[in-house]
Design an enzyme around this catalytic site. Structure first.
Site, mmCIF file in Angstrom:
data_model
loop_
_atom_site.group_PDB
_atom_site.id
_atom_site.type_symbol
_atom_site.label_atom_id
_atom_site.label_comp_id
_atom_site.label_asym_id
_atom_site.label_seq_id
_atom_site.Cartn_x
_atom_site.Cartn_y
_atom_site.Cartn_z
ATOM 1 N N HIS A 1 -4.969 6.563 0.417
ATOM 2 C CA HIS A 1 -4.377 5.447 0.248
ATOM 3 C C HIS A 1 -4.559 4.517 -0.672
ATOM 4 O O HIS A 1 -5.672 4.702 -1.180
ATOM 5 C CB HIS A 1 -4.165 4.651 1.780
ATOM 6 C CG HIS A 1 -5.286 4.036 2.237
ATOM 7 N ND1 HIS A 1 -6.442 4.810 2.733
ATOM 8 C CD2 HIS A 1 -5.610 2.843 2.470
ATOM 9 C CE1 HIS A 1 -7.351 4.135 2.969
ATOM 10 N NE2 HIS A 1 -6.704 2.832 2.784
ATOM 11 N N ASP B 1 -9.465 2.012 8.273
ATOM 12 C CA ASP B 1 -9.607 3.433 7.600
ATOM 13 C C ASP B 1 -10.665 4.178 8.045
ATOM 14 O O ASP B 1 -10.479 5.540 8.322
ATOM 15 C CB ASP B 1 -10.065 2.934 6.226
ATOM 16 C CG ASP B 1 -8.994 2.140 5.393
ATOM 17 O OD1 ASP B 1 -7.870 2.111 5.802
ATOM 18 O OD2 ASP B 1 -9.353 1.387 4.296
ATOM 19 N N GLU C 1 0.906 -0.935 0.135
ATOM 20 C CA GLU C 1 -0.015 0.037 0.052
ATOM 21 C C GLU C 1 0.906 1.402 -0.032
ATOM 22 O O GLU C 1 2.112 1.151 0.327
ATOM 23 C CB GLU C 1 -0.896 0.130 1.107
ATOM 24 C CG GLU C 1 -1.987 -1.020 1.252
ATOM 25 C CD GLU C 1 -3.073 -0.682 2.354
ATOM 26 O OE1 GLU C 1 -3.160 0.227 3.084
ATOM 27 O OE2 GLU C 1 -3.768 -1.512 2.635
ATOM 28 N N HIS D 1 -5.269 0.124 -1.933
ATOM 29 C CA HIS D 1 -5.477 -1.178 -1.525
ATOM 30 C C HIS D 1 -4.934 -1.758 -2.737
ATOM 31 O O HIS D 1 -5.379 -1.859 -4.026
ATOM 32 C CB HIS D 1 -7.056 -1.227 -1.477
ATOM 33 C CG HIS D 1 -7.536 -1.058 -0.512
ATOM 34 N ND1 HIS D 1 -8.944 -1.030 0.012
ATOM 35 C CD2 HIS D 1 -7.126 -0.108 0.893
ATOM 36 C CE1 HIS D 1 -9.193 -0.275 1.179
ATOM 37 N NE2 HIS D 1 -8.029 -0.013 1.841
HETATM 38 ZN ZN LIG Z 1 -7.498 0.844 3.402
#
Ligand SMILES: [Zn+2]
Length: 160
Positions: A74, A87, A12, A76
């Site tokens: 961010h 999150d 990530e 995935h």
């Molecule tokens: Zn996430």
């Protein structure tokens, strides 16, 4: 951000979203990118490097308080752009820190997920927005359930 997502696979990556608040709208003008001290795995990203915070502060100062921290993003590496419990709890902390609605973007396999985390966190929590307009280089998302009247009175605040 999309280039970063691909470059950092299978891990990530992420950063802050910097922008300005205009009435009920949040305009994102910059995203901070992963730096040395950040910790990334295939299932998590921790924004530890001070670069993110320093960049947000620098932009806040140079814009005389017009551009500030408005959210985070961010990636995935696999699966859909569905926010995890982690999150959601990170967004909850972010809205309490910036004292305003925050934008959360998740770039996933199935495309981006754009969410608005309301300043007054409710049972519903963050709500997903959908793409309403695409003009030149700008993407406009809406439908996150923002209250335009309330947002219009709000000043952007930086790190309460
Ligand atoms: Zn996430």
């Amino acid at each position: 951000m999309l280039k970063q997502r691909v470059a950092r696979l299978p891990k990530e990556t992420g950063g802050f979203l910097l922008g300005r608040r205009r009435g009920s709208h949040i305009e994102i003008v910059e995203a901070t990118l992963q730096a040395k001290m950040d910790r990334a795995s295939e299932t998590s990203f921790e924004r530890i490097d001070l670069h993110h915070r320093h960049r947000a502060e620098a932009v806040w100062q140079s814009s005389e308080g017009r551009i500030g921290l408005v959210g985070d993003w961010h990636t995935h590496p696999c699966g859909p752009p569905v926010p995890s419990a982690a999150d959601r709890s990170a967004w909850r902390q972010l809205v309490s820190s910036i004292q305003g609605d925050a934008v959360g973007i998740i770039l996933a396999e199935g495309g981006p997920g754009v969410f608005v985390a309301p300043r007054r966190w409710s049972v519903l929590g963050a709500r997903q927005c959908s793409l309403v307009e695409e003009c030149e280089e700008d993407l406009v998302f809406g439908g996150g359930g923002c209250n335009p009247r309330r947002a219009g009175k709000r000043e952007a605040a930086f790190f309460a």
